[in-house]
Structures are given as structure tokens and as C-alpha cells.
Design an enzyme around this catalytic site. Structure first.
Site, PDB file in Angstrom:
ATOM      1  N   GLU A  23     -11.184  -5.118  56.849  1.00  0.00           N
ATOM      2  CA  GLU A  23     -11.728  -3.789  56.558  1.00  0.00           C
ATOM      3  C   GLU A  23     -12.079  -3.008  57.823  1.00  0.00           C
ATOM      4  O   GLU A  23     -13.205  -2.561  58.020  1.00  0.00           O
ATOM      5  CB  GLU A  23     -12.944  -3.923  55.641  1.00  0.00           C
ATOM      6  CG  GLU A  23     -12.537  -4.419  54.262  1.00  0.00           C
ATOM      7  CD  GLU A  23     -13.700  -4.653  53.328  1.00  0.00           C
ATOM      8  OE1 GLU A  23     -13.511  -4.446  52.118  1.00  0.00           O
ATOM      9  OE2 GLU A  23     -14.780  -5.070  53.780  1.00  0.00           O
TER      10      GLU A  23
ATOM     11  N   GLU B 147      -8.431 -11.008  48.450  1.00  0.00           N
ATOM     12  CA  GLU B 147      -9.594 -11.007  47.559  1.00  0.00           C
ATOM     13  C   GLU B 147      -9.104 -10.474  46.215  1.00  0.00           C
ATOM     14  O   GLU B 147      -8.508  -9.405  46.164  1.00  0.00           O
ATOM     15  CB  GLU B 147     -10.718 -10.118  48.100  1.00  0.00           C
ATOM     16  CG  GLU B 147     -11.270 -10.560  49.447  1.00  0.00           C
ATOM     17  CD  GLU B 147     -12.276  -9.575  50.041  1.00  0.00           C
ATOM     18  OE1 GLU B 147     -12.894  -8.815  49.259  1.00  0.00           O
ATOM     19  OE2 GLU B 147     -12.431  -9.560  51.283  1.00  0.00           O
TER      20      GLU B 147
END
Length: 1019
Positions: free
Chosen positions: A449, A511
Site C-alpha cells: 500500500e 489479501e
């Protein structure tokens, strides 16, 4: 005041992203020297050449680096200092406070500047250097220090380092003397490095991993790069090792021995150290070695002997590649049954013991997990040793995340800022060099991220220079410019299918399901998709463990989350999103994951049982199976299955000498277990189980005999009585006000139509919604197109948390020997004009049986509401009814989209044990697929049937009013919900809503529930 060397110099260092270290040694593989072959093979960390500096250190806490004393000076006195445990975090030892944020930085966003108020830890201790180390090179090693450290030995400055979750080494040979020495370490909480350490976790500081001294000969093995190459048939192998020799000598001999998994010598060879070259190239051909995979973690050991010391390197013969769009190990496409894992302990934060890490690995293996993504930094180095030994694939992620940069309005994103390139590349390089020889590591990850920019391109280029043998992953690289894998976050299964169609690369979500609170739901749906497509090869669940910190409070202790330490800003309990509770108790979510990931799968159709080997490499030789025939949930016959020794991926039919008989419902339960013990489980360990309904209909365990019924009508009441029961029906409320059997009251609250549940974390949605989604959306996309509120917000917006019933009419009549009471009315919230028309009919028999038929019709205003929480009845039971027996799915909680781990059977539990202790209280404990459920005190009780499922425990208001599990008051009387439909658990706390097929649509519902009083027999 600090000396000029450290004052101005260090303050400049900690705000300079290009200063990643000073005098720090180059990163390398583990080259700990041992005294002899035997100790090297044993692999114990304490050797004559290593000294642990773990333990009690003198400690002083300062508000900033400029406020520290000159504690590094040799004669500085620390008698009035406190002591602190190393490894450890100072916030967990009485200095400062933990702070939790998911995305945002807890300081002003102005990279690379940091706050002037920068808490600083001053560490100091003495240590002993033996005289026989005089002619040896001595290295001081820090496995982890958050966030920047400076080091002195005997008052002399040694060096500086950043990169909290990566080791820092310094050659201190020239600073030591035989006997007593002093080491002083200064650690700052914030540095420029903090901008790339914005991971979703607690902000915790200090020397949190091991500290040690290591003594090497003057000529020593400085590094070893070990690789195995398999031939075209993946049968024979070539072992290659590039060994870096450093130190005083210009020539000499390096001896090497390859030792097999049982201690046998496989190969010995020696090499002359070139006079002008310090890299020794070793090569050995090995015929038909036992291959390393997560299923068969066979390890060899390479011993390197130089100058009387021995260095050990793990060797796993395996080859990783992306070929034909699939991630392959040893030529076979693998299935990634993965989880994301942080280093975490509820008392010690990221300072983990070896036994804690071992427990994690063993729990993973016992729950059919075969892969770990080290989110979002290199985990403790000992964890990788365990992954090698036990067999876990590792996606090794470097220590890099700058998620909070999404809030920057004036500053160029640092991922595309050349000033930060050295920081980015340095962290990736050190990760690769530290972990390159672990066979468990099958993929490098460039971080998490952090958008995507030139610095990631530089990282990827450096990775491939250092190690071209493993693929690279980076989730924001959606165009696969540098990434070899498509690794999205939280895609819907349909999105997974779309990605599979768009790309020729492996699709492995880094994820997918979000294991926060009650959930995740939908695991089976994801795996149906993964299994169905060639290049969808599994993924990683977020995440392994709840990060609840144990906190003493008035009256006891609790697991704390963001805000519980007065920390602002914070992201609340979003830090508690794991498959394990903080004390490492498996949650229902982990049990569900185990069932979904089962490597042995059974199916039953047309009277035939089949078995499928879902392993990637192993046959079923090491698995045994058994069957049980159940009648209405009770075992009536058992046997062993003659399981064929299927190779990986094969399927075959299996004979089961069991058939359904007459009478009630027959089910077949099949289980697969280990045929022999392993290092992580004994031979009774179950790896898979399935239950199949063969036929028939469940028989209720209590009778409802024909009995006469008397009715008396008074003002506002109907009084009904049979030989052994009495009931009072309140005609003004349209409710059963009293219900007694053999003189004992059965209810504490009347059965009422109820649509509410205490919102789960997945119902609440993403607490940082727009922030998170902005970081995942392309800049050209309107953020509102991505944003979705949680179910709970929509439910509250529609007033479902405050529905009120209006009685329009109550009528009763005789129907044979029974009495029918029909109540019509409207269930609606204040403020709005939408609601539900309701008709409820009570059929009451002389035996005391009450059949309740309910129909509700939505009326206006629900067009944008995708689902109701539930549809059912809620009632309160007598206070002494504390036992529950049921026939349905169990024994643990289960929902429409999470019940693979809950076989149909007959179960009994104390009422208190039906509750699941989520860190933040929420709806829990639902059991679905229920034929009947009986509640009582062991002698008498009330049986319910007709519903799909039930929950029994605290009422919704009680659960919603508590912020932590210990705040829930003791259970005085059971509140029971008997549901016709109940919304699935989903994964909406950070992913898709509960899938449509598991929602409860806002439409007409009609359902029947029967209540039957009884005495004895059931319990």
C-alpha cells in the site's frame, strides 16, 4: 546537552531518507560460526562465538533526542535509571503509550520532517568479552530497532541505522577490550524511516528483537548465496553456493559438506580461495534428492568450514518459477492456502519468543495453512527457520508502507520521489540478503500500500539482480510492470474470475477474506472460484492474529485496541482482525478456514462416496479415514474407510457399508486423519471432515399428546390451560405474557418478531472507508463509485434498530381441540413511513405446544436496503435454563456463508459456552441448519423446532453497549433468537459485502416456529 557529534549529526541523520545507515555492515545471510560440525548440525544459537545481550538494560526515557544526557560516556552513572527488558517495547514497559492507526500517520505529514517531540530511548549495559576473543573480529548485531538507532561502545561512536524490522550490524572489534565493556544505544521513536513504516499495526518503539555479539576468525565466511537448480525432469539437482570470504588472509581452503536429512554425508568438496577474489564458487551434482515443498519439507544442511569454524546453511532442493501462467514449485502448480502474519504477542507486542513463533507455525499446520505473507515487513528471522523445518511457503515482504501519503496534498508521493530511492532499495536489498537461503521463501514482495512509482521499479530491478530465482509481487502494480503475480486485495469472487480472464499470470490475492470479529464468511465461495480456474491458485487471508494488547483495568484486564490508551488519532478495533484471538485461541473463523482448506475432500452423490486428494505433491499414503452413520444426530455405526493411496490431484470412489434406515434422519460423517504423527500433530489429528444427509426426516425427541384445553377470556387477557400447562396471552400487546409447565415459568420475555442483531465488525463496514478506498482507486475514478457503507449504517438509517410493534387486531377461535389466536399489526421505526405489515397466528394445544406462524410484508422505503439482519422470533427464557441441546450444525457457531466446519449432529452445551468472546462484543453464537433445539435446566425445558437456526445468550442491546468483552455483564437469563433467515457473516469490514445469496432480502417472509414444553429425556 548531547555532544556535537551526536546532537546535530544524529538529528540530521534521522530526517534524511538518503542516510539509511553509517558504518553498518553489508547485509548477508546467516553466517553464525560454530566450533565444530556437531554443534553446527545441532543449530543451537548459543555457541562459544556468540553472546546474547538480551535481558535487563538500564533505560532512560527522554522527550526528544536533544533532551538526552551524554549517557554514552564511559563514566556515565545510571544508578538512578530504570531497567527495561530487551527485546521489548518501551511503551509496554511503562514509558509512553501504544498508538494504533491503520492508514494515517500519527504525526504531521511533511516528509521527511518529523516532530520535535520525538520520544527517545537511552539504553545502556555492560557485557563481558572473553580473552580468547582478542584476535577475533567481533560484530554487534541488532535484529530489530524501531525506528532509528545510534550505537556507542565504551564511549566511542560506532554507527547508525534505520529500517526497523531489518538487522543492523556493526564491526566493534577496535572498540572492545577483554573483560568488561559498555554498550550504549539511542533509539528514536520517529525518523524519516517512519514515513515508510506506516503499516496497519501498533506504533511501538525500542529494541524489540534480539541483540547479540558474534566473534569470527580473522578470515571468515561473510556471506553465502545458496541455490538449487533442478534438471528438466525435476529429478536430479545441482547445488551452487557463492561463498564470500573476508578478512586478513589472501588465500586458503574452504571445505564444504552437504549433509542429508538424516545426518548422512551426501557430498564433500573443497575449494581454494582465489588470491585476488573473495567469492568462492561451489558446485555439486546431487542425484534424486528429496525435494523440499510445504508438504514435504525435507532439509539438507551445507556446512562451510574455514579457519577452524563451521557455518551452516539450510538447503531445500526446490525450484520456483512462473510458467504457463502458474506459480510452480518443482514443476508443479501449487495451491496457496495462506494467511497474512504480523509478529505479535498481547503482552510483548512484536517482541516474540521462539516458542511463540513455533506455536504459530504449529497452529497453521494444524489448520491446513501452507503459506504465509509476512505482512508488512520481514518477520523475526527465526520464524523463517521454522517455516523451512515445518513446511510453509513464504511471501517475504520488505519493511515498506506509506499508506498515509494518500492524505498528502502538497507533497509528491515519496514512492516517486528520487530522494527516497535509497531508502526503498536499501530495505529490499537487506530483506533479500537476509532471507535468500531459506527454501520456504518462494516470492519477494516490494512492500504494501505505497502506490506505485519509480522507487518500486528500482527495487524490482535490484531484486532481480540479487536473486533471479524467485518471482516478485507488488499488489498496486496492477499492470504487472514489475510484478510476476496478480495479487489484488479483497476482490469479490467474480472479480477474481475477471482478473483470471484479463491476465496470463497467476492470480493469488495477497489479501482476500478479512477475519475481523465474527467471520469471515464466504470462504467456500472464494475457494470454489480458486479451484475452478487454472491460474487462480489460492490466496492469503487477512490476518493471522488479533492485535489486542493485554491491559489492566479496574476489575480485571481486557484486550485493548486503538483509543484504549488515550491514543489519538486511532482506528479503533480495526487492529483486531485475526483468525486467532490475542491469546492465540483459534476463532470460529480459523476453524472454518481449516475446513475449507482441507487437503482431502469427500463428495457423496447417487449413493456413492468419492475422495479427492487435494495435496499438490503428497499421496494419501499418510492419511487414514473413517466413517460414522448417525441417526437423528446420534452415532449408530462406525467403521474404517479403505482409502486408496491416491497421488496428488487424483479422485476415486470409496465403498462405505452404511445405508439409511427407516424412521428419522440418517447422516454419514466421513473424517480423514494423519496416519502417523508429525512434528506438528499426533496421529489422531483430523485434517478433513464432511457430513452428508442420506435421507429421512428428523424425529422430535419429545411428544405432544392430545390433551384438553380450557380457555377463559378476561379484560385484556386470554387464559389457556391444559392438564400440565398454563398460559396467559396479552391481547393488548398481542403477546404471550406467561407460559408455565408443571408449575414452572418457562419464559422471561414473550416471543416477538425481531429483525435486529448486534452489528458485527463485518456489518459495520470499513472504519476508514473513503481513506482506504482512495488508496486503492485509480486517480481518474470518483471515490464515491468505490465507497460503500457497512450494512449496520444502512440498517440504522432505515430504523431497523428501533422497530416498534402496533397491534391492530387480536382474534381467537377454536380449531378442533386447539385455540387459534391471530394478531395483525405493523412493525415500524419512528420518523419514517416505511415498515412491515405483520400477521402472527398462535396455535395453542392442550399439551402446551404453541405453533407460531408469522408473515411480514415490507411497506415502502426499502429500495436501497440490500438485506435485513435477520428474520425470526426473540424470546427470553427462565433464568435457570442454562443448558442447550440441539440437532443441527455445530458444535461451534456457524452462518449461512460459514458452515463448512460445522457438521450436522446432536450437540449439548452450557449456555455460557455458546458465546464467542470477540474482542469487541457483537452478534455471535448462531447455529444454523437446526432441526430442533431444547433449552432447559436438566429436568424440564422448552423445545423449539421449525426455525433454520438459533442463537442463545445476551440480548442485542447488552452486546452493543459493551466496548470490550469483559464489560459484558454476567448471563442471568438466556435471550434466544429462533430465526427463519439470518444474514451471512461476510467480510465487509474490509472487503465485499456478504454475498447476495447469503443476504436476507427485503421481501415477504413467512415462517413457522413451534414451542414444546417437556420434562426429562432430552438432556
Amino acid at each position: 546537552m548531547p555532544s556535537p557529534t551526536i546532537g546535530a549529526g544524529m538529528l540530521a541523520d534521522i530526517t534524511d531518507p538518503e542516510t539509511v545507515g553509517r558504518n553498518r555492515l553489508a547485509a548477508h545471510s546467516d553466517v553464525l560460526p560454530y566450533a565444530d560440525r556437531a554443534s553446527a548440525l545441532a543449530g543451537e544459537r548459543e555457541t562459544p562465538f556468540r553472546r546474547s545481550l538480551n535481558g535487563a538494560w538500564a533505560f532512560h526515557y527522554a522527550e526528544s533526542p536533544g533532551a538526552t544526557p551524554e549517557f554514552w560516556e564511559p563514566d556515565y552513572e545510571t544508578a538512578d535509571w530504570e531497567t527495561i527488558d530487551v527485546p521489548g517495547h518501551w511503551q509496554l514497559q511503562g514509558h509512553g503509550a501504544p498508538q494504533y492507526t491503520n492508514v494515517v500517520y500519527p504525526f504531521p505529514l511533511d516528509p521527511p520532517e518529523i516532530p520535535s517531540e520525538n520520544p527517545t530511548g537511552c539504553y545502556r549495559r555492560e557485557f563481558h568479552v572473553p580473552e580468547d576473543w582478542d584476535d577475533r573480529r567481533v560484530v554487534l548485531r541488532f535484529e530489530g530497532a524501531d525506528s532509528a538507532l545510534s550505537v556507542w561502545i565504551n564511549g566511542e561512536e560506532v554507527g547508525y541505522s534505520t529500517g526497523s524490522r531489518l538487522p543492523a550490524e556493526f564491526d566493534v572489534s577496535d572498540h572492545l577490550e577483554a573483560g568488561t565493556n559498555t554498550v550504549a544505544v539511542q533509539v528514536t521513536q520517529w525518523s524519516a524511516g517512519s514515513y515508510v513504516e506506516d503499516q496497519d499495526m501498533w506504533w511501538l518503539s525500542g529494541l524489540f528483537r534480539e541483540v547479540s555479539l558474534c566473534a569470527t576468525p580473522e578470515t571468515y565466511v561473510a556471506d553465502a548465496d545458496v541455490r538449487t537448480e533442478l534438471d528438466d525432469d525435476y529429478g536430479d539437482a545441482t547445488l551452487r553456493a557463492d561463498v564470500t570470504v573476508a578478512g586478513a588472509a589472501t588465500d586458503g581452503t574452504l571445505d564444504a559438506e552437504l549433509v542429508g536429512p538424516t545426518g548422512e554425508t551426501v557430498e564433500t568438496f573443497e575449494a581454494e580461495i582465489p588470491e585476488n577474489e573473495r567469492t568462492v564458487e561451489l558446485e555439486a551434482h546431487v542425484e534424486n534428492p528429496d525435494m523440499w515443498t510445504a508438504e514435504t519439507p525435507t532439509l539438507y544442511t551445507l556446512l562451510l568450514t574455514l579457519e577452524g569454524t563451521v557455518v551452516r546453511q539450510p538447503v531445500g532442493f526446490r525450484e520456483v518459477e512462473v510458467r504457463n501462467g502458474q506459480l510452480r514449485v518443482n514443476g508443479e502448480a501449487i495451491t496457496v492456502r495462506g494467511v497474512n502474519r504480523h509478529d505479535f504477542h498481547p503482552d510483548d507486542g512484536r517482541a516474540l519468543t521462539y516458542e511463540t513463533m513455533r506455536r504459530d507455525v504449529e497452529l497453521m499446520k494444524r489448520h491446513n495453512v501452507n503459506a504465509v505473507r509476512t505482512a508488512h515487513y520481514p518477520n523475526d528471522p527465526r520464524f523463517y527457520e521454522l517455516c523451512d523445518e515445518y513446511g510453509l511457503y513464504v511471501m517475504d515482504e520488505t519493511d515498506l508502507e506509506c499508506h498515509g501519503m494518500i492524505h498528502a496534498e502538497r507533497v509528491t508521493h515519496i514512492s516517486d520521489d528520487p530522494r527516497w530511492e535509497r531508502t526503498y532499495v536499501d530495505r529490499m536489498e537487506r530483506t533479500v540478503e537476509r532471507d535468500k537461503n531459506h527454501p520456504s521463501v518462494i516470492c519477494w514482495s516490494l512492500g504494501n500500500e505505497s502506490d506505485f512509482g519509480s522507487n518500486h521499479r528500482a527495487m524490482a530491478e535490484r531484486v532481480r539482480e540479487l536473486d533471479p530465482t524467485r518471482p516478485v509481487h507488488y499488489e498496486p502494480d496492477t499492470d504487472l510492470e514489475v510484478s510476476d503475480l496478480v495479487g489484488p486485495m479483497y476482490p469479490h469472487p467474480e472479480e477474481v474470475r475477471d482478473l483470471h480472464a484479463e491476465h496470463d499470470a497467476p492470480v493469488i490475492p495477497c489479501e482476500y477474506a478479512h477475519a475481523m470479529g465474527n467471520g469471515p464468511g464466504g470462504l467456500a465461495d472464494y475457494w470454489e472460484t480458486f479451484d475452478d480456474l487454472e491460474r487462480t491458485q489460492g490466496g492469503f487471508v487477512w490476518e493471522w492474529i488479533d492485535h489486542g494488547l493485554r491491559q489492566e483495568v479496574e476489575g480485571g484486564e481486557r484486550f485493548a485496541y486503538g483509543g484504549d490508551f488515550g491514543d489519538e488519532p486511532n482506528d479503533g478495533n480495526f487492529v483486531c482482525d485475526g483468525l486467532l484471538f490475542p491469546d492465540r485461541t483459534p476463532s470460529p473463523g480459523l476453524k472454518e478456514l481449516k475446513a475449507v482448506l482441507a487437503p482431502v475432500r469427500f463428495a457423496h452423490a447417487d449413493g456413492e462416496l468419492s475422495v479427492e486428494n487435494r495435496y499438490d505433491f503428497r499421496s494419501l499414503d499418510g492419511v487414514r479415514a473413517s466413517w460414522t452413520l448417525l441417526y437423528d444426530g446420534e452415532a449408530v455405526e462406525r467403521g474404517e474407510l479403505d482409502l486408496p493411496a491416491l497421488d496428488a490431484g487424483e479422485r476415486a470412489s470409496v465403498d462405505v457399508p452404511a445405508e439409511a434406515g427407516e424412521g428419522g434422519e440418517y447422516t454419514l460423517r466421513v473424517e480423514a486423519s494423519l496416519a502417523g504423527g508429525t512434528r506438528w500433530a499426533d496421529d489422531s489429528h483430523r485434517i478433513a471432515a464432511e457430513t452428508f444427509v442420506l435421507g429421512g426426516e428428523a424425529v422430535l425427541p419429545v411428544a405432544s399428546p392430545e390433551e384438553p384445553l380450557d380457555v377463559a377470556e378476561t379484560d385484556g387477557e386470554l387464559r389457556l390451560s391444559g392438564p400440565e400447562f398454563d398460559a396467559v396471552f396479552d391481547t393488548e400487546r398481542g403477546a404471550l405474557a406467561s407460559y408455565t409447565y408443571r408449575g414452572a415459568e418457562l419464559l422471561s420475555a414473550a416471543p416477538e418478531l425481531d429483525l435486529w442483531r448486534a452489528p458485527t465488525d463485518n456489518d459495520r463496514g470499513l472504519p476508514v472507508g473513503r481513506t482506504f478506498l482512495r488508496s486503492h482507486a485509480e486517480s481518474t475514478v470518483d471515490i464515491d463509485d468505490f465507497w460503500q457503507v457497512g450494512f449496520a449504517e444502512l440498517w440504522r438509517e432505515h430504523g431497523l434498530d428501533d422497530l416498534r410493534f402496533r397491534v391492530d387486531s387480536v382474534e381467537h377461535e377454536r380449531d378442533g381441540g386447539d385455540v387459534l389466536i391471530t394478531v395483525t399489526g405493523r412493525l415500524a421505526p419512528p420518523i419514517f413511513d416505511h415498515g412491515f405489515g405483520v400477521e402472527t397466528t398462535y396455535r395453542i394445544a392442550g399439551s402446551g405446544r404453541v405453533d407460531i406462524r408469522t408473515r411480514l410484508d415490507p411497506e415502502g422505503g426499502f429500495d436501497d436496503l440490500p438485506t435485513l439482519p435477520r428474520v425470526g422470533l426473540t424470546l427470553g427464557l427462565a433464568p435457570d435454563f442454562d443448558s442447550v441441546t440441539w440437532y443441527g450444525r455445530g458444535p461451534g457457531e456457524n452462518y449461512a456463508d460459514s458452515h463448512q466446519s460445522a457438521p450436522v449432529g446432536r450437540y449439548r452445551a452450557d449456555a455460557a459456552d455458546l458465546h464467542t468472546p470477540y474482542v469487541r462484543p457483537q452478534a455471535n453464537g448462531y447455529r444454523g441448519g437446526v432441526r430442533w433445539a431444547a433449552f432447559g435446566d436438566g429436568e424440564r425445558g422448552l423445545l423449539a423446532t421449525g426455525m433454520d437456526g438459533f442463537a442463545a445468550g445476551r440480548d442485542s442491546e447488552t452486546l452493543e453497549s459493551a466496548a470490550h468483552e469483559p464489560e459484558i455483564p454476567s448471563l442471568d437469563a438466556l435471550t434466544v433468537s429462533l430465526d427463519a433467515a439470518h444474514c451471512g457473516a461476510g467480510t465487509g469490514s474490509c472487503g465485499p459485502w456478504t454475498f447476495e445469496e447469503y443476504q436476507v432480502p427485503v421481501e415477504e417472509h413467512a415462517f413457522d416456529v413451534s414451542l414444546i414444553p417437556f420434562e426429562g429425556g432430552v438432556f
